[in-house]
Scaffold this motif. Structure first.
Motif, short mmCIF file in Angstrom:
data_model
loop_
_atom_site.label_atom_id
_atom_site.label_comp_id
_atom_site.label_asym_id
_atom_site.label_seq_id
_atom_site.Cartn_x
_atom_site.Cartn_y
_atom_site.Cartn_z
N VAL A 1 9.02 -14.17 2.48
CA VAL A 1 8.35 -13.57 1.33
C VAL A 1 9.35 -12.67 0.61
N THR A 2 9.37 -12.77 -0.70
CA THR A 2 10.18 -11.86 -1.51
C THR A 2 9.26 -10.91 -2.25
N LEU A 3 9.59 -9.63 -2.18
CA LEU A 3 8.79 -8.59 -2.82
C LEU A 3 9.51 -8.07 -4.06
N THR A 4 8.76 -7.40 -4.94
CA THR A 4 9.40 -6.74 -6.06
C THR A 4 10.40 -5.75 -5.52
N GLY A 5 11.44 -5.50 -6.27
CA GLY A 5 12.50 -4.61 -5.80
C GLY A 5 13.56 -5.35 -5.02
N GLY A 6 13.33 -6.64 -4.75
CA GLY A 6 14.34 -7.44 -4.08
C GLY A 6 14.32 -7.42 -2.57
N GLU B 1 0.80 -1.22 0.00
CA GLU B 1 0.00 0.00 0.00
C GLU B 1 0.84 1.27 0.00
N VAL B 2 1.96 1.27 0.69
CA VAL B 2 2.77 2.48 0.81
C VAL B 2 3.79 2.58 -0.33
N LEU B 3 4.47 1.49 -0.64
CA LEU B 3 5.57 1.54 -1.59
C LEU B 3 5.27 0.83 -2.92
N GLY B 4 4.12 0.18 -3.01
CA GLY B 4 3.75 -0.49 -4.26
C GLY B 4 4.50 -1.77 -4.53
N LEU B 5 5.17 -2.35 -3.53
CA LEU B 5 5.91 -3.60 -3.72
C LEU B 5 4.94 -4.77 -3.68
N GLU B 6 5.07 -5.64 -4.65
CA GLU B 6 4.19 -6.80 -4.75
C GLU B 6 4.93 -8.07 -4.37
N VAL B 7 4.18 -9.06 -3.92
CA VAL B 7 4.76 -10.34 -3.55
C VAL B 7 5.15 -11.10 -4.82
N ILE B 8 6.40 -11.53 -4.87
CA ILE B 8 6.88 -12.37 -5.97
C ILE B 8 6.80 -13.84 -5.57
N VAL B 9 7.32 -14.12 -4.37
CA VAL B 9 7.33 -15.48 -3.84
C VAL B 9 6.86 -15.41 -2.39
N ASP B 10 5.94 -16.31 -2.03
CA ASP B 10 5.41 -16.32 -0.67
C ASP B 10 5.51 -17.74 -0.11
N PHE B 11 6.49 -17.95 0.79
CA PHE B 11 6.65 -19.23 1.45
C PHE B 11 6.07 -19.19 2.86
N GLY B 12 5.22 -18.21 3.14
CA GLY B 12 4.63 -18.08 4.46
C GLY B 12 5.53 -17.31 5.41
N ALA B 13 6.56 -17.98 5.90
CA ALA B 13 7.48 -17.34 6.84
C ALA B 13 8.54 -16.50 6.13
#
Length: 155
Positions: free
Chosen positions: A36-41, A22-34
């Motif tokens: 998570v990798t977001l766009t932008g690294g 919501e604040v930075l526009g980063l989206e989830v690329i990979v979600d392993f639960g515990a």
């Protein structure tokens, strides 16, 4: 060897994912639960799994140290400021400041007290100065950078 990405520890993964989207526009690329990798690294790791990885107690994981930040640049800095002004729960380190070289920045905390800096894209700073009728040479002096750097921002 190559550097892959920063990893920050979070107490509430869902809250952290929502904030970064919501604040930075980063989206989830990979979600392993515990983890998570977001766009932008940017990688997020839950506090409980992180403490297990480094063999520490949860109480030994300390937030809010003010010793590092995640740095972002924004082309539409004014638009970004308007956006976060509409978000109620932004906890500022400081509101907008302008550094000596003319770049405007804002710093605030994420939900776990990690510092986030959003700065005006430096190319946009160059353009802002040139649009205010400063010459290339005057812009270089104002920003304390070589004339060639200012010229490289115009390509």
């Amino acid at each position: 060897m190559k550097f892959l990405n920063p990893l920050i520890v979070v107490t509430n993964m869902e809250k952290a994912k929502k904030f970064y989207y919501e604040v930075l526009g980063l989206e989830v690329i990979v979600d392993f639960g515990a983890n998570v990798t977001l766009t932008g690294g940017v990688a997020l790791q839950t506090k409980d799994t992180w403490s297990a990885f480094i063999h520490k107690q949860d109480s030994e994981i300390i937030f809010g140290g003010n010793a590092a930040e995640l740095y972002f640049e924004e082309d539409d800095f004014d638009g970004f400021i308007k956006k976060i002004n509409d978000i109620e729960d932004i906890n500022y380190v400081h509101t907008i400041i302008e550094h000596s070289w003319g770049q405007r920045v804002v710093r605030f905390y994420d939900p776990d007290k990690h510092i986030i800096e959003v700065g005006e894209n430096i190319i946009m700073v160059v353009r802002r100065f040139l649009n205010s009728d400063l010459s290339i040479e005057e812009t270089a002096i104002r920003m304390d950078v070589p004339v060639d750097y200012v010229k490289s921002c115009l390509i």
